[in-house]
Write an enzyme that holds these catalytic residues in place. Structure first.
Site, PDB file in Angstrom:
ATOM      1  N   GLY A   1       0.776  -1.241   0.000  1.00 38.81           N
ATOM      2  CA  GLY A   1       0.000   0.000   0.000  1.00 38.81           C
ATOM      3  C   GLY A   1       0.802   1.283   0.000  1.00 38.81           C
ATOM      4  O   GLY A   1       0.287   2.338   0.380  1.00 38.81           O
TER       5      GLY A   1
ATOM      6  N   ASN B   1       1.809   2.989  -2.628  1.00 36.26           N
ATOM      7  CA  ASN B   1       1.198   3.914  -3.595  1.00 36.26           C
ATOM      8  C   ASN B   1      -0.126   4.460  -3.066  1.00 36.26           C
ATOM      9  O   ASN B   1      -0.463   5.624  -3.295  1.00 36.26           O
ATOM     10  CB  ASN B   1       1.001   3.225  -4.941  1.00 36.26           C
ATOM     11  CG  ASN B   1       2.268   3.243  -5.768  1.00 36.26           C
ATOM     12  OD1 ASN B   1       2.682   4.293  -6.250  1.00 36.26           O
ATOM     13  ND2 ASN B   1       2.912   2.090  -5.889  1.00 36.26           N
TER      14      ASN B   1
ATOM     15  N   ARG C   1     -14.151 -15.257 -11.548  1.00 37.24           N
ATOM     16  CA  ARG C   1     -13.612 -13.897 -11.596  1.00 37.24           C
ATOM     17  C   ARG C   1     -14.754 -12.882 -11.730  1.00 37.24           C
ATOM     18  O   ARG C   1     -14.761 -11.834 -11.094  1.00 37.24           O
ATOM     19  CB  ARG C   1     -12.676 -13.805 -12.806  1.00 37.24           C
ATOM     20  CG  ARG C   1     -11.763 -12.630 -12.817  1.00 37.24           C
ATOM     21  CD  ARG C   1     -10.843 -12.659 -14.021  1.00 37.24           C
ATOM     22  NE  ARG C   1      -9.888 -13.743 -14.043  1.00 37.24           N
ATOM     23  CZ  ARG C   1      -8.803 -13.824 -13.274  1.00 37.24           C
ATOM     24  NH1 ARG C   1      -8.536 -12.888 -12.409  1.00 37.24           N
ATOM     25  NH2 ARG C   1      -7.987 -14.853 -13.373  1.00 37.24           N
TER      26      ARG C   1
ATOM     27  N   MET D   1      -3.359  -7.274  -7.319  1.00 43.25           N
ATOM     28  CA  MET D   1      -2.723  -8.383  -8.026  1.00 43.25           C
ATOM     29  C   MET D   1      -3.721  -9.384  -8.617  1.00 43.25           C
ATOM     30  O   MET D   1      -3.452 -10.578  -8.668  1.00 43.25           O
ATOM     31  CB  MET D   1      -1.746  -9.105  -7.090  1.00 43.25           C
ATOM     32  CG  MET D   1      -0.628  -8.210  -6.576  1.00 43.25           C
ATOM     33  SD  MET D   1       0.327  -7.416  -7.894  1.00 43.25           S
ATOM     34  CE  MET D   1       1.316  -8.802  -8.419  1.00 43.25           C
ATOM     35  N   ARG D   2      -4.874  -8.901  -9.054  1.00 46.86           N
ATOM     36  CA  ARG D   2      -5.848  -9.763  -9.723  1.00 46.86           C
ATOM     37  C   ARG D   2      -6.090  -9.244 -11.131  1.00 46.86           C
ATOM     38  O   ARG D   2      -6.194  -8.036 -11.333  1.00 46.86           O
ATOM     39  CB  ARG D   2      -7.205  -9.757  -8.988  1.00 46.86           C
ATOM     40  CG  ARG D   2      -7.161 -10.204  -7.558  1.00 46.86           C
ATOM     41  CD  ARG D   2      -6.952 -11.682  -7.403  1.00 46.86           C
ATOM     42  NE  ARG D   2      -7.948 -12.484  -8.121  1.00 46.86           N
ATOM     43  CZ  ARG D   2      -7.808 -13.780  -8.357  1.00 46.86           C
ATOM     44  NH1 ARG D   2      -6.725 -14.420  -7.957  1.00 46.86           N
ATOM     45  NH2 ARG D   2      -8.738 -14.456  -8.999  1.00 46.86           N
TER      46      ARG D   2
ATOM     47  N   ASN E   1      -4.176   2.474 -13.541  1.00 46.93           N
ATOM     48  CA  ASN E   1      -3.287   1.490 -12.917  1.00 46.93           C
ATOM     49  C   ASN E   1      -1.873   2.061 -12.950  1.00 46.93           C
ATOM     50  O   ASN E   1      -1.548   2.868 -13.824  1.00 46.93           O
ATOM     51  CB  ASN E   1      -3.326   0.174 -13.711  1.00 46.93           C
ATOM     52  CG  ASN E   1      -2.418  -0.878 -13.109  1.00 46.93           C
ATOM     53  OD1 ASN E   1      -2.389  -1.076 -11.883  1.00 46.93           O
ATOM     54  ND2 ASN E   1      -1.654  -1.554 -13.947  1.00 46.93           N
TER      55      ASN E   1
ATOM     56  N   HIS F   1       2.167   0.807 -13.116  1.00 48.12           N
ATOM     57  CA  HIS F   1       2.989  -0.365 -13.430  1.00 48.12           C
ATOM     58  C   HIS F   1       4.457   0.053 -13.386  1.00 48.12           C
ATOM     59  O   HIS F   1       4.819   1.107 -13.924  1.00 48.12           O
ATOM     60  CB  HIS F   1       2.623  -0.897 -14.826  1.00 48.12           C
ATOM     61  CG  HIS F   1       3.404  -2.115 -15.199  1.00 48.12           C
ATOM     62  ND1 HIS F   1       3.133  -3.356 -14.667  1.00 48.12           N
ATOM     63  CD2 HIS F   1       4.469  -2.281 -16.029  1.00 48.12           C
ATOM     64  CE1 HIS F   1       3.994  -4.237 -15.155  1.00 48.12           C
ATOM     65  NE2 HIS F   1       4.806  -3.612 -15.986  1.00 48.12           N
TER      66      HIS F   1
ATOM     67  N   ALA G   1       9.836   6.942  -7.550  1.00 47.86           N
ATOM     68  CA  ALA G   1       9.261   7.682  -8.681  1.00 47.86           C
ATOM     69  C   ALA G   1       7.754   7.440  -8.776  1.00 47.86           C
ATOM     70  O   ALA G   1       6.983   8.354  -9.099  1.00 47.86           O
ATOM     71  CB  ALA G   1       9.956   7.268  -9.977  1.00 47.86           C
ATOM     72  N   GLU G   2       7.324   6.213  -8.480  1.00 47.71           N
ATOM     73  CA  GLU G   2       5.888   5.898  -8.525  1.00 47.71           C
ATOM     74  C   GLU G   2       5.095   6.806  -7.589  1.00 47.71           C
ATOM     75  O   GLU G   2       3.996   7.249  -7.910  1.00 47.71           O
ATOM     76  CB  GLU G   2       5.653   4.440  -8.112  1.00 47.71           C
ATOM     77  CG  GLU G   2       6.125   3.418  -9.116  1.00 47.71           C
ATOM     78  CD  GLU G   2       5.762   2.001  -8.684  1.00 47.71           C
ATOM     79  OE1 GLU G   2       4.604   1.736  -8.350  1.00 47.71           O
ATOM     80  OE2 GLU G   2       6.671   1.145  -8.688  1.00 47.71           O
TER      81      GLU G   2
END
Ligand code: GRF
Length: 202
Positions: free
Chosen positions: A11, A13, A64, A89-90, A106, A108, A172-173
């Site tokens: 968590g 981010n 799902r 992570m899904r 999102n 990445h 950086a994120e």
């Protein structure tokens, strides 16, 4: 803009988004944090900030789609208008992605479209890349694809291990995600032909 954040783990981010939203001029607020894992560290971070949390375990659902439908309903009931995945992570069903089309970001840890998927740090080092970085993008059905809102390049240094590179990219994120969310929330991002055009002014 009322945000729902999807997490699965640490968590950090999420914390960066919470800190950004706490600034008086930030044009978004976090209404709900959903984790598919009960032991996600990010849940405590949200609670400490007084933000509502929900654990929805994918293991409780047969498919799902069924899991995603409950997430969708939970987000809507909380008045969420926009979703930020932050280490969730899904893989999301096409149905969920379409429901939140152009209303879901999102983050990445690579410079997309390079290095989609997992083990991104080791793969970038092994490829001999001299830079990697991070990307915030709108979510589409294909994993780690979608219009790019913002990216930061991060150098790969001689002798870097995957962990060293991950730590440098993570820093950086934490700047990039709030920046990208601000651009979107201020209405400065238009998607044209699946590319983001960023305007100077709201
Ligand atoms: C980040 O590196 C993010 O880019 C990736 O998963 C990681 C999540 O870290 N999608 P955290 O849970 O935000 O600390």
């Amino acid at each position: 803009m009322k945000i729902g954040v999807l997490i699965s783990g640490r968590g950090s981010n999420l914390k960066a988004l919470i800190d950004a939203c706490a600034k008086p001029d930030f044009p978004a607020e976090i209404a709900l944090v959903i984790s598919n894992k009960a032991d996600a560290g990010g849940l405590q971070i949200a609670k400490d900030a007084g933000i509502a949390t929900r654990v929805i375990s994918h293991k409780d659902y047969d498919s799902r789609e069924a899991f995603d439908r409950v997430m969708d309903q939970t987000l809507r009931e909380a008045g969420v208008e926009f979703v930020c995945s932050a280490g969730f992570m899904r893989i999301l069903s096409d149905e969920f992605v379409e429901k939140w089309r152009d209303r879901q970001l999102n983050i990445h840890p690579s410079l997309l479209p390079s290095f989609k998927g997992l083990n991104v740090y080791a793969r970038a080092i092994e490829a001999g890349c001299k830079v990697s970085g991070c990307t915030v993008h709108f979510v589409r059905a294909a994993m780690d694809e979608g219009p790019i809102v913002a990216q930061t390049a991060v150098p790969i240094l001689e002798g870097d291990t995957p962990d060293m590179l991950a730590a440098r990219i993570l820093e950086a994120e934490h700047k990039l995600y709030p920046h990208a969310l601000r651009l979107v929330a201020e209405g400065r991002v238009t998607i044209i032909d699946e590319r983001c055009v960023i305007s100077d002014h709201p």
